[in-house]
Design a protein around this motif. Structure first.
Motif, mmCIF file in Angstrom:
data_model
loop_
_atom_site.group_PDB
_atom_site.id
_atom_site.type_symbol
_atom_site.label_atom_id
_atom_site.label_comp_id
_atom_site.label_asym_id
_atom_site.label_seq_id
_atom_site.Cartn_x
_atom_site.Cartn_y
_atom_site.Cartn_z
ATOM 1 N N ILE A 80 0.500 -1.450 0.235
ATOM 2 C CA ILE A 80 -0.140 -0.274 0.215
ATOM 3 C C ILE A 80 0.831 1.308 0.192
ATOM 4 C CG2 ILE A 80 -1.240 1.192 1.575
ATOM 5 C CD1 ILE A 80 -2.819 -1.304 2.499
ATOM 6 N N VAL A 81 0.627 2.248 -0.968
ATOM 7 C CA VAL A 81 1.746 3.541 -0.975
ATOM 8 C C VAL A 81 0.693 4.266 -0.730
ATOM 9 C CG1 VAL A 81 2.561 4.584 -2.953
ATOM 10 C CG2 VAL A 81 2.459 2.558 -3.194
ATOM 11 N N MET A 82 1.031 5.475 0.110
ATOM 12 C CA MET A 82 0.021 5.686 1.003
ATOM 13 C C MET A 82 0.640 7.657 0.950
ATOM 14 S SD MET A 82 -0.642 3.865 4.908
ATOM 15 C CE MET A 82 1.802 3.968 5.154
ATOM 16 N N VAL A 83 -0.302 7.768 0.517
ATOM 17 C CA VAL A 83 0.023 9.529 0.182
ATOM 18 C C VAL A 83 -0.582 9.668 1.504
ATOM 19 C CG1 VAL A 83 0.018 11.542 -1.009
ATOM 20 C CG2 VAL A 83 -0.139 9.475 -2.180
ATOM 21 N N ALA A 84 -0.417 10.334 2.842
ATOM 22 C CA ALA A 84 -1.091 10.389 3.496
ATOM 23 C C ALA A 84 -0.177 10.942 5.102
ATOM 24 C CB ALA A 84 -1.842 9.085 3.864
ATOM 25 N N LEU A 85 -1.040 12.071 5.520
ATOM 26 C CA LEU A 85 -0.341 12.559 6.884
ATOM 27 C C LEU A 85 0.304 11.441 7.990
ATOM 28 C CD1 LEU A 85 -1.529 16.147 6.479
ATOM 29 C CD2 LEU A 85 1.027 15.233 5.408
ATOM 30 N N TYR A 86 0.480 11.816 8.975
ATOM 31 C CA TYR A 86 1.205 11.083 10.078
ATOM 32 C C TYR A 86 -0.014 10.213 11.301
ATOM 33 C CZ TYR A 86 1.039 14.781 13.030
ATOM 34 O OH TYR A 86 0.934 15.290 14.392
ATOM 35 N N ARG A 87 -1.079 11.013 10.934
ATOM 36 C CA ARG A 87 -1.790 10.718 12.129
ATOM 37 C C ARG A 87 -2.889 9.532 11.531
ATOM 38 N NH1 ARG A 87 -5.210 14.118 15.601
ATOM 39 N NH2 ARG A 87 -6.055 12.166 16.422
ATOM 40 N N ALA A 88 -3.409 9.825 10.234
ATOM 41 C CA ALA A 88 -4.308 9.124 8.997
ATOM 42 C C ALA A 88 -3.336 8.009 9.551
ATOM 43 C CB ALA A 88 -5.032 10.015 8.796
ATOM 44 N N ALA A 89 -2.089 7.982 8.777
ATOM 45 C CA ALA A 89 -1.291 7.026 8.218
ATOM 46 C C ALA A 89 -1.289 6.141 9.518
ATOM 47 C CB ALA A 89 -0.160 7.505 7.834
ATOM 48 N N ALA A 90 -0.958 6.648 10.320
ATOM 49 C CA ALA A 90 -0.868 5.875 11.891
ATOM 50 C C ALA A 90 -2.040 4.563 11.949
ATOM 51 C CB ALA A 90 -0.383 6.035 13.120
ATOM 52 N N GLU A 91 -3.080 5.205 11.887
ATOM 53 C CA GLU A 91 -4.595 4.979 12.414
ATOM 54 C C GLU A 91 -4.802 3.968 11.216
ATOM 55 O OE1 GLU A 91 -8.229 4.490 13.832
ATOM 56 O OE2 GLU A 91 -6.604 5.723 14.790
ATOM 57 N N PHE A 92 -4.620 3.589 10.270
ATOM 58 C CA PHE A 92 -4.816 3.034 8.548
ATOM 59 C C PHE A 92 -4.482 1.510 8.380
ATOM 60 C CE2 PHE A 92 -3.811 1.576 4.571
ATOM 61 C CZ PHE A 92 -5.568 1.027 3.967
ATOM 62 N N ILE A 93 -2.711 1.850 8.984
ATOM 63 C CA ILE A 93 -1.570 0.925 9.711
ATOM 64 C C ILE A 93 -2.760 0.497 11.063
ATOM 65 C CG2 ILE A 93 0.472 -0.042 10.790
ATOM 66 C CD1 ILE A 93 1.460 2.663 8.898
ATOM 67 N N LYS A 94 -2.521 0.756 11.605
ATOM 68 C CA LYS A 94 -3.797 0.342 12.886
ATOM 69 C C LYS A 94 -4.551 -1.163 12.551
ATOM 70 C CE LYS A 94 -6.070 2.589 16.013
ATOM 71 N NZ LYS A 94 -6.951 3.197 16.932
ATOM 72 N N LEU A 95 -5.623 -0.382 11.919
ATOM 73 C CA LEU A 95 -6.224 -1.377 11.875
ATOM 74 C C LEU A 95 -6.271 -2.216 10.305
ATOM 75 C CD1 LEU A 95 -9.158 2.195 11.444
ATOM 76 C CD2 LEU A 95 -9.047 0.190 13.783
ATOM 77 N N THR A 96 -5.731 -1.723 9.461
ATOM 78 C CA THR A 96 -4.874 -3.224 8.454
ATOM 79 C C THR A 96 -3.956 -4.258 9.102
ATOM 80 O OG1 THR A 96 -3.970 -1.498 7.135
ATOM 81 C CG2 THR A 96 -6.233 -1.199 6.876
#
Length: 452
Positions: free
Chosen positions: A287-303
């Motif tokens: 998954i190539v993310m183009v996201a800022l740190y809080r949203a990126a961390a939340e996405f990683i946490k859930l996936t």
């Protein structure tokens, strides 16, 4: 956190201006940047219209290293220098406030170093900050106030793609420098270049191309095994376009574009993206993310629990240090293997550029850890300082957008000890095209990784 207010009386503004100016003139430690507080209106006693002081500083050393006999002369000479003001608009509040904090620290570190070494010829530098909360509807008014009331000659390190889009036409019409915006969007990379827009950092297209090539050529993934998670605005669109271009170049033929999962700016609401990911028939491998740190961390946490072996990447704009801290709070090894492309060398390295930055950061902001964002802003400011040195070589020259643009274009090829040469010219307004790779190890620290 100090707030901008329209309710100050004229008398209070005059008093505040005198207090701030006298503090700066004495070489005192600067106030913490990123307060979102406007500097007072320009003090005519220190405007650029005033001729350069005939008395040079007694030493190029900072005040704390000058003998007692020369301290008074140093302070008097510093006070007589013309003040050149630059603006920085960024989020100093809200979900992305860490970016504003780090950007301001980086610029202030470089400006303070130059000022305390005697200034630049007849000039001293001043940074004026303001908080737009990363909301483009708020940015235009702040830009106008900085230009019309605070007398800035340009902007250094402004944060964000959508905020840049909201103000760029006005900035160009008013001939203000727009240097080192914290965005890799092509919006600030016109061909031929816009007269007053310059960048240090490479584009998002260059970052995503580097990481896509890494995933395909080094890790052996097929293009259809890659998914994009992006912010739902011009920032995310710019990154997604870069991924799409890189994949089509590698494939050499048209195929369906990669799946795009999105979230809204200034939120960590990634539930819709997670649901769409789970609905895929074939799980992705990266998954190539183009996201800022809080949203990126939340996405990683859930996936991460759903796809333990998946490869996560993100662009430099994520805020790597803040991302690592967010992931560490979630749990041990959650972020292990996450790859972030960078536009500066690793801040844990020992190159001269990194060591100089760390030394000055420790001096002016003790307790602040070196950060990729603040290091980039420091480089931005150092390049602007070099341009001002060229202007200052001609005594009495007024600094404005046109002279700054001329000076930057005249820098040509130069070396700042970053491991790659930089270059600016009439047709090249982006100094660097170098991409570094970093990856979180099992201890939660970023280590260098080769992308080729």
């Amino acid at each position: 956190m100090l707030e901008v207010t329209h309710l100050f009386s004229k008398r209070f503004l005059r008093v505040t201006a005198l207090v701030i100016f006298s503090t700066a003139s004495a070489g005192a430690q600067p106030q913490s940047p990123g307060t979102g507080r406007f500097a007072p209106a320009p003090d005519t006693s220190t405007s650029q219209a005033r001729p350069p002081s005939p008395n040079p500083l007694p030493s190029t050393q900072p005040p704390d290293q000058i003998s007692a006999d020369h301290r008074e002369a140093y302070g008097r000479a510093a006070a007589e220098k013309s003040e050149v003001r630059f603006g920085l608009i960024a989020p100093f509040s809200g979900a992305n406030k860490e970016f504003g904090h780090q950007l301001a620290i980086g610029v202030e570190t470089a400006f303070n170093t130059a000022n305390n070494a005697g200034g630049i010829g007849a000039y001293r530098l001043k940074l004026v900050t303001a908080d737009d909360g990363y909301e483009p509807s708020r940015t235009p008014e702040l830009v106008r106030r900085m230009a019309e009331q605070d007398g800035v000659v340009g902007f250094v390190g402004n944060f964000g793609t959508p905020t840049a889009a909201a103000i760029l036409p006005w900035v160009l019409d008013h001939k203000l420098l727009f240097f080192g915006a914290y965005t890799g969007s092509n919006l600030v990379r016109a061909v031929p270049p816009d007269r007053y827009v310059f960048n240090y950092r490479p584009s998002y297209a260059e970052e995503t191309e580097a990481v896509v090539r890494y995933l395909v050529n080094v890790r052996g993934l097929k293009p259809r095994e890659i998914v994009v998670f992006a912010q739902d605005d011009p920032f995310g669109e710019a990154g997604y376009a870069g991924v799409l271009k890189a994949l089509r170049t590698l494939q050499g033929r048209y195929e369906l574009p990669p799946q795009k999962l999105t979230y809204k700016r200034n939120t960590i609401d990634v539930a819709g993206a997670v649901t769409a990911l789970r609905a895929r028939k074939t799980p992705p491998k990266a998954i190539v993310m183009v996201a800022l740190y809080r949203a990126a961390a939340e996405f990683i946490k859930l996936t991460r629990p759903l796809y333990p072996q998946i490869i996560y990447t993100d662009v430099s704009a994520v805020g790597a240090t803040a991302l690592a801290e967010e992931l560490a709070l979630i749990g041990p090894k959650v972020g292990e293997g996450v790859l972030v492309t960078q536009v500066v060398p690793a801040v844990g390295g020992y190159s001269k550029a990194v060591l100089d930055f760390k030394a000055q950061l420790a001096r002016y902001f003790p307790g602040e850890k070196p950060d990729y964002v603040s290091f980039e802003a420091y480089i931005d400011a150092k390049i602007v300082i070099e341009a001002i040195r060229r202007i200052a070589a001609t005594p009495g020259t007024k600094i404005d957008g046109d002279r700054l643009a001329d000076a930057l274009e005249g820098l040509g090829t130069f070396d700042m000890g970053l491991g790659t040469t930089l270059g600016l010219g009439l047709s090249e307004h982006q100094a660097s095209h170098m991409i570094w790779g970093t990856q979180l190890d099992e201890t939660g620290k970023f280590v260098t990784v080769g992308l080729q």
